[in-house]
Design a protein around this motif. Structure first.
Motif, PDB file in Angstrom:
ATOM      1  N   SER A  21       9.625  35.256 -42.507  1.00 30.04           N
ATOM      2  CA  SER A  21       8.776  35.155 -43.694  1.00 30.04           C
ATOM      3  C   SER A  21       9.425  34.288 -44.761  1.00 30.04           C
ATOM      4  O   SER A  21       8.748  33.486 -45.420  1.00 30.04           O
ATOM      5  N   ARG A  25       7.404  30.934 -46.178  1.00 34.80           N
ATOM      6  CA  ARG A  25       6.781  30.905 -47.512  1.00 34.80           C
ATOM      7  C   ARG A  25       7.585  30.129 -48.549  1.00 34.80           C
ATOM      8  O   ARG A  25       7.095  29.888 -49.645  1.00 34.80           O
ATOM      9  N   GLN A  26       8.829  29.709 -48.236  1.00 36.83           N
ATOM     10  CA  GLN A  26       9.681  29.075 -49.245  1.00 36.83           C
ATOM     11  C   GLN A  26       9.045  27.835 -49.880  1.00 36.83           C
ATOM     12  O   GLN A  26       9.127  27.670 -51.105  1.00 36.83           O
ATOM     13  N   ARG A  28       5.977  27.295 -50.480  1.00 38.44           N
ATOM     14  CA  ARG A  28       4.972  27.815 -51.421  1.00 38.44           C
ATOM     15  C   ARG A  28       5.647  28.440 -52.637  1.00 38.44           C
ATOM     16  O   ARG A  28       5.174  28.277 -53.772  1.00 38.44           O
ATOM     17  N   HIS A 144       6.039  38.457 -56.615  1.00 37.40           N
ATOM     18  CA  HIS A 144       5.726  37.648 -55.434  1.00 37.40           C
ATOM     19  C   HIS A 144       6.982  37.019 -54.829  1.00 37.40           C
ATOM     20  O   HIS A 144       6.981  36.651 -53.657  1.00 37.40           O
ATOM     21  N   HIS A 148       7.144  40.041 -48.753  1.00 39.42           N
ATOM     22  CA  HIS A 148       7.045  39.319 -47.479  1.00 39.42           C
ATOM     23  C   HIS A 148       6.002  40.005 -46.598  1.00 39.42           C
ATOM     24  O   HIS A 148       5.865  41.231 -46.601  1.00 39.42           O
ATOM     25  N   PRO A 151       3.296  35.808 -41.512  1.00 43.32           N
ATOM     26  CA  PRO A 151       2.824  34.455 -41.829  1.00 43.32           C
ATOM     27  C   PRO A 151       1.396  34.182 -41.370  1.00 43.32           C
ATOM     28  O   PRO A 151       0.655  33.466 -42.043  1.00 43.32           O
ATOM     29  N   ASN A 286      -4.754  32.602 -44.784  1.00 42.48           N
ATOM     30  CA  ASN A 286      -3.454  32.355 -45.412  1.00 42.48           C
ATOM     31  C   ASN A 286      -3.286  33.272 -46.612  1.00 42.48           C
ATOM     32  O   ASN A 286      -4.041  33.175 -47.587  1.00 42.48           O
ATOM     33  N   TRP A 288      -0.599  33.356 -48.630  1.00 37.80           N
ATOM     34  CA  TRP A 288       0.032  32.613 -49.723  1.00 37.80           C
ATOM     35  C   TRP A 288      -0.821  31.403 -50.081  1.00 37.80           C
ATOM     36  O   TRP A 288      -0.446  30.260 -49.866  1.00 37.80           O
TER      37      TRP A 288
END
Length: 646
Positions: A21, A25-26, A28, A144, A148, A151, A286, A288
């Motif tokens: 995760s 997501r990094q 974003r 946020h 996590h 994905p 999605n 995120w």
């Protein structure tokens, strides 16, 4: 109780899920942190000598504040029994929610989570309840940066395979105090023996994201995080393992788990404690997703560049460059502006001093302010946050104003749909928390058409299968003032038609009218209270008397008792007859009987005083005796005639 081997296997899977995760997501998270930089008025890099004032942050904060203000109040949450067999129980749970929402500081947390959702596109909360040492509900805002999930889990959080919250810091003393109870004793000992931490929060990659956020405000939490004791950086959440969803807590630095049990054991059901809403609406695939600030940031950046160009242009025009004849002005430093300054100049014969200085003029930027107006209007058209929303409208025509209000309401309603659905999920978890942790002695404030009282909430009342109805302030906004006027007009027209009015429920009719003009529910119930002889103070005294009898104490005689006072005690005995011990019921009944003559006497006295008041209105001296052959005055003061003989 699961085996240590199974818990170890689940922890290994959880660590891999967390790392996956983080990587996913990094990118974003970097964009979200950039949104926060803009909102925190971070100055962007610029060329030397150029201005770069963060106007985009000013506009973005106004945009965020307007979004939050349009949905300022937490939604109205009601529990409904679809079977109709336990309507009063559903009302008790609704009353319990209203009481506990104050304990949980719901209004403050609701505002905060909306702001986070505006910045990131996601508002995330965690709910759980406990009963040790007593029932207590907990609602937490989840950053946020700390959350996590799967994905590829999609927009609805309950569909995700796992959910994790990191950067949960707990002191060594807290861990040890819960060993053998909530935490596994052996695992706690292993963690403490294998962990040698200094007296600050250990820096990990994900914690550095928080450091970046604070650095924008000039705050350094990476090097200034002393707390005076050893802290453990825990991760908590849930995941599936062989078809069962588990609740897991482990230390992030050592990978040692502290608690690993089926989720149902801790929460009473298989629902994750995390709930979330999307702003403005969820992306089906999605989690995120882009948020409101992502969509307006390019325009706000354009406004920032444009306004700074105007300021830089003004600077150039005010402080323009010049060419100077060094022979005419031998000391150029004298040309710097000084109050009452004198400049020595060698002006050749037949020449003007103006010939010694040449100004390089900078042309004025044309149309820049018009461009800003256009960009600002563009934001309003595309987001619904118009001048009217910001409180700066200059609309004189009613039709234009109403059209803009309708546009705003539609936009806000779009945002509120996912928000209301999150509160439905939260309400369902709240009901489960009551079911698992609230004991039979829990009391709730119950508002009914007969008044306000406190009643016990039983196991049957806490049915976790209630439906949850949610109405947010945005939904109420969608009903325009014009629509409300039409409804009020319809109700008023019914009142003036005796035939139609005889066909409806007058109390429900009046209740709806009060609601349309903006009265809250508690005020409406008080206005419709038919027990006019019982004040809030007297009702409180009746409740206190019941409480004292249940505790084995002897309450004093209440010489101000009324029929409403007795009605409350009578209703309480009937509603709780199955839960009362025989001796308690006997004492309550004796207390009731003891106050019957007092209530009758007070009622007679009240009636006598009312009659005196009516006589006084008719012009008759209430203290003067009425002759036996003269009829009493009419309550309205109109002349009366003696009754006709039979």
């Amino acid at each position: 109780m699961i085996s240590k081997q199974i818990a170890d296997d689940i922890t290994l899977i959880a660590k891999k899920q967390l790392e996956t995760s983080r990587l996913f997501r990094q990118p974003r998270i970097v964009e979200i942190l950039d949104n926060e930089d803009v909102a925190n008025l971070k100055t962007r890099p610029t060329l030397q000598g150029r201005l770069n004032i963060p106007f985009d942050g000013v506009f973005m904060n106004a945009f965020i504040d307007s979004l939050v203000a349009e949905t300022n109040r937490p939604p109205k949450v009601e529990f409904q029994d679809p079977t109709g067999a336990n309507l009063k129980g559903a009302r008790k749970v609704t009353a319990a929610w209203e009481r506990d929402s104050k304990k949980m500081r719901l209004r403050m947390k609701d505002r905060s989570v909306k702001r986070l959702a505006a910045l990131s596109g996601r508002g995330i909360l965690k709910y759980y309840a406990e009963s040790d040492p007593k029932y207590c509900p907990h609602l937490q805002i989840i950053d946020h940066l700390d959350f996590h999930c799967e994905p590829n889990g999609g927009g609805y959080l309950d569909d995700h395979y796992f959910h994790w919250q990191e950067n949960i810091f707990r002191a060594k003393e807290d861990i040890k105090d819960n060993a053998g109870g909530f935490y596994d004793q052996t695992q706690v000992e292993q963690l403490i023996n294998s962990y040698d931490s200094p007296d600050f929060k250990r820096n990990v990659d994900t914690f550095n994201n928080k450091g970046t956020r604070y650095a924008t405000l000039g705050l350094d939490i990476v090097n200034n995080n002393f707390v005076g004791g050893t802290l453990f950086n825990l991760v908590e959440g849930d995941t599936f393992y062989k078809g069962i969803r588990y609740h897991l807590i482990w230390d992030q630095n050592t990978g040692i788990w502290l608690r690993c049990v089926p989720l149902k054991e801790d929460f009473g059901n298989d629902l994750t404690p995390f709930v979330s809403f999307a702003s403005p609406q969820e992306d089906a695939f999605n989690f995120w997703q882009l948020g409101p600030c992502d969509k307006v940031k390019p325009v706000f950046e354009s406004i920032r560049l444009n306004l700074n160009e105007i300021l830089n242009n003004n600077r150039k025009r005010n402080w323009d460059m010049k060419a100077v004849d060094a022979q005419m002005f031998p000391d150029i430093r004298k040309l710097d502006w000084r109050q009452d300054g004198i400049v020595h100049a060698n002006v050749p014969l037949n020449q003007s001093i103006q010939n010694g200085i040449y100004r390089f003029e900078t042309p004025e930027i044309n149309g820049a302010l018009n461009l800003n107006v256009y960009l600002n209007n563009l934001i309003g058209e595309k987001s619904g946050v118009t001048a009217a929303t910001l409180g700066a409208a200059a609309e004189d025509k009613v039709g234009i104003y109403q059209g803009n209000q309708l546009q705003i309401s539609k936009r806000m309603k779009l945002i509120s749909d996912s928000y209301e659905e999150m509160y439905e999920d939260l309400g369902y978890r709240y009901d489960w928390g009551l079911w698992d942790h609230a004991d039979e002695d829990e009391m709730v404030k119950l508002i009914s058409t007969d008044g306000i009282g406190w009643e016990k909430i039983t196991k049957e009342d806490k049915d976790p299968e209630y439906m949850v109805s949610v109405i947010s302030s945005s939904t109420e906004l969608a009903e325009t003032d014009e629509q409300k006027k039409v409804k009020i007009g319809t109700l008023t027209s019914v009142e003036t038609n005796p035939i139609l009015f005889s066909l409806i429920n007058p109390k429900a009719h009046l209740e709806e009218k009060y609601r349309l003009v903006g009265y809250d529910e508690e005020k409406i119930k008080k206005l419709l209270n038919t027990k006019a002889d019982v004040t809030d103070e007297l009702l409180s005294e009746a409740k206190k008397a019941v409480e004292m009898i249940l505790e084995g104490k002897e309450p004093d005689i209440n010489y101000g008792a009324t029929t409403g006072f007795l009605q409350y005690i009578s209703d309480w005995i009937l509603d709780n007859a199955d839960d009362l011990k025989p001796e308690q019921k006997k004492k309550l009944e004796d207390y009731f009987e003891q106050h019957v003559p007092i209530a009758i006497k007070n009622e007679e006295h009240k009636q006598f005083m009312d009659n005196l008041a009516l006589m006084a209105k008719g012009g008759q001296n209430p203290l003067e005796e009425v002759p036996p052959d003269q009829p009493p005055p009419s309550p309205t003061g109109a002349p009366t005639t003696p009754p006709m003989p039979l």
